[in-house]
Design a protein around this motif. Structure first.
Motif, PDB file in Angstrom:
ATOM      1  N   PRO A  34       0.893  -1.428   0.035  1.00 12.31           N
ATOM      2  CA  PRO A  34       0.096  -0.191  -0.085  1.00 12.31           C
ATOM      3  C   PRO A  34       1.124   0.871  -0.024  1.00 12.31           C
ATOM      4  O   PRO A  34       2.368   1.197  -0.171  1.00 12.31           O
ATOM      5  N   THR A  35       0.323   2.255  -0.424  1.00 12.62           N
ATOM      6  CA  THR A  35       0.914   3.575  -0.263  1.00 12.62           C
ATOM      7  C   THR A  35       1.727   3.947   0.913  1.00 12.62           C
ATOM      8  O   THR A  35       0.335   3.510   2.060  1.00 12.62           O
ATOM      9  N   PRO A  36       2.410   5.170   1.445  1.00 16.31           N
ATOM     10  CA  PRO A  36       2.704   5.041   3.205  1.00 16.31           C
ATOM     11  C   PRO A  36       2.018   5.583   3.369  1.00 16.31           C
ATOM     12  O   PRO A  36       1.721   5.584   4.764  1.00 16.31           O
ATOM     13  N   PHE A  37       0.837   6.788   3.165  1.00 19.17           N
ATOM     14  CA  PHE A  37      -0.394   7.129   3.664  1.00 19.17           C
ATOM     15  C   PHE A  37      -1.279   6.113   3.975  1.00 19.17           C
ATOM     16  O   PHE A  37      -2.026   6.226   5.272  1.00 19.17           O
ATOM     17  N   ARG A  38      -1.724   4.849   3.531  1.00 19.03           N
ATOM     18  CA  ARG A  38      -2.683   3.947   3.087  1.00 19.03           C
ATOM     19  C   ARG A  38      -2.119   3.350   4.478  1.00 19.03           C
ATOM     20  O   ARG A  38      -2.992   2.378   5.794  1.00 19.03           O
ATOM     21  N   GLU A  39      -0.810   2.667   4.803  1.00 22.57           N
ATOM     22  CA  GLU A  39       0.331   1.700   5.989  1.00 22.57           C
ATOM     23  C   GLU A  39       0.390   2.433   6.835  1.00 22.57           C
ATOM     24  O   GLU A  39       0.060   2.213   7.762  1.00 22.57           O
ATOM     25  N   THR A  40       0.283   4.540   6.790  1.00 13.07           N
ATOM     26  CA  THR A  40       0.611   4.764   8.397  1.00 13.07           C
ATOM     27  C   THR A  40      -1.109   4.942   9.004  1.00 13.07           C
ATOM     28  O   THR A  40      -1.023   5.357   9.810  1.00 13.07           O
ATOM     29  N   GLY A  41      -2.138   4.982   7.890  1.00 15.28           N
ATOM     30  CA  GLY A  41      -2.735   4.755   8.446  1.00 15.28           C
ATOM     31  C   GLY A  41      -3.746   3.626   8.914  1.00 15.28           C
ATOM     32  O   GLY A  41      -4.621   3.979  10.309  1.00 15.28           O
ATOM     33  N   ALA A  42      -3.109   2.612   8.779  1.00 11.44           N
ATOM     34  CA  ALA A  42      -3.717   1.432   9.168  1.00 11.44           C
ATOM     35  C   ALA A  42      -3.121   0.882  10.798  1.00 11.44           C
ATOM     36  O   ALA A  42      -3.371   0.367  11.299  1.00 11.44           O
ATOM     37  N   VAL A  43      -1.666   1.993  10.619  1.00  8.04           N
ATOM     38  CA  VAL A  43      -0.879   1.288  12.323  1.00  8.04           C
ATOM     39  C   VAL A  43      -1.617   2.541  12.807  1.00  8.04           C
ATOM     40  O   VAL A  43      -1.907   1.923  14.166  1.00  8.04           O
ATOM     41  N   VAL A  44      -1.825   4.154  12.577  1.00  7.19           N
ATOM     42  CA  VAL A  44      -2.726   4.514  13.228  1.00  7.19           C
ATOM     43  C   VAL A  44      -3.924   3.813  13.858  1.00  7.19           C
ATOM     44  O   VAL A  44      -4.694   4.142  15.120  1.00  7.19           O
ATOM     45  N   PHE A  45      -4.850   4.237  13.402  1.00  7.17           N
ATOM     46  CA  PHE A  45      -6.150   3.425  13.137  1.00  7.17           C
ATOM     47  C   PHE A  45      -6.406   2.529  13.990  1.00  7.17           C
ATOM     48  O   PHE A  45      -7.229   2.039  15.322  1.00  7.17           O
ATOM     49  N   CYS A  46      -5.905   0.744  13.144  1.00  9.31           N
ATOM     50  CA  CYS A  46      -5.349  -0.322  14.539  1.00  9.31           C
ATOM     51  C   CYS A  46      -5.138   0.366  15.858  1.00  9.31           C
ATOM     52  O   CYS A  46      -5.456  -0.135  16.823  1.00  9.31           O
ATOM     53  N   SER A  47      -4.005   1.215  15.943  1.00 12.83           N
ATOM     54  CA  SER A  47      -3.891   1.493  17.875  1.00 12.83           C
ATOM     55  C   SER A  47      -4.822   2.042  18.250  1.00 12.83           C
ATOM     56  O   SER A  47      -4.638   1.888  19.964  1.00 12.83           O
ATOM     57  N   VAL A  48      -5.053   2.908  17.931  1.00 11.95           N
ATOM     58  CA  VAL A  48      -6.055   3.741  18.323  1.00 11.95           C
ATOM     59  C   VAL A  48      -7.157   2.814  19.104  1.00 11.95           C
ATOM     60  O   VAL A  48      -7.961   2.840  19.764  1.00 11.95           O
TER      61      VAL A  48
END
Length: 227
Positions: A34-48
């Motif tokens: 995935p794009t860096p934006f989507r990868e970062t979004g997945a990490v942040v969303f799952c963490s939260v």
């Protein structure tokens, strides 16, 4: 990026569950890019999400066992003074809550990561895992020079991209037909690695149910009901 040690610790605590989710998902499913934006979004969303669930469970534990859990009200009011007085209890609880969040993220990734969405599957993933998961089918490959090789699928690149820069590993029983030959010969080796770039056509034969098992299932299905 954090500029202090405290900020760095908070960043790690906030993102570690999401990073755990991404790592487990990649190991159990089709490899995606995935794009860096989507990868970062997945990490942040799952963490939260996992940390909110963990904090909710902690709030329930606080209501049921106020004497055994840290006093969040005092922590907010007194700050570092309360931390210095209760550092052992706070340390154990913080470590436990972080470990629970990471474990929850890993469980979710293990559940949903094995079956990626169809849009993220490569043709190899569909043939080797999606249709008949857990099986090791017999694979026959016609190569660009006209030769043919056949064997049992042992390993394949799980990238979701149908790229020619990947390999397929076949193990015995191996069979091979040289370019221009008409008969397939048994190949006296244990394994073969084939580059996807050289494959023109691929045939896959899946294991069939044993005749005895199929007959028993048919008998059970046609047995008359007891009166």
């Amino acid at each position: 990026m954090p500029t202090t040690f405290t900020g760095l610790v908070l960043l790690v605590v906030l993102l570690l569950p999401g990073l755990t989710f991404v790592v487990i998902r990649e190991r159990r499913g089709s490899e995606r890019r995935p794009t860096p934006f989507r990868e970062t979004g997945a990490v942040v969303f799952c963490s939260v999400l996992t940390e909110l669930v963990t904090l909710g469970l902690f709030a329930a534990a606080r209501a049921l066992m106020p004497d055994l859990t840290p006093d969040v009200g005092r922590l907010v009011r007194e700050g570092w003074s309360y931390v210095r007085d209760q550092y052992a209890q706070l340390g154990w609880w913080a470590s436990g809550l972080l470990l629970f969040s990471c474990t929850l993220a890993a469980v979710v990734a293990a559940i949903i990561g094995k079956r990626p969405h169809a849009s993220a599957m490569s043709a190899w993933w569909v043939m080797f895992d999606s249709w008949f998961p857990g099986e090791d089918p017999i694979v026959g490959c016609v190569l660009e020079d006209g030769s043919y090789i056949e064997g049992r699928q042992a390993s394949f690149n799980v990238s979701s991209d149908d790229s020619p820069d990947r390999d397929l590993v076949l193990v015995e029983p191996l069979k091979y037909r040289a370019p221009g030959a008409t008969e397939v010969q048994t190949f006296p080796w244990g394994a073969a690695c084939i580059s996807a770039r050289r494959i023109v056509t691929m045939f896959v034969s899946y294991p069939r149910p044993e005749p005895e098992a199929a007959g028993a299932a048919a008998t059970q299905g046609s047995a008359p009901a007891a009166s």
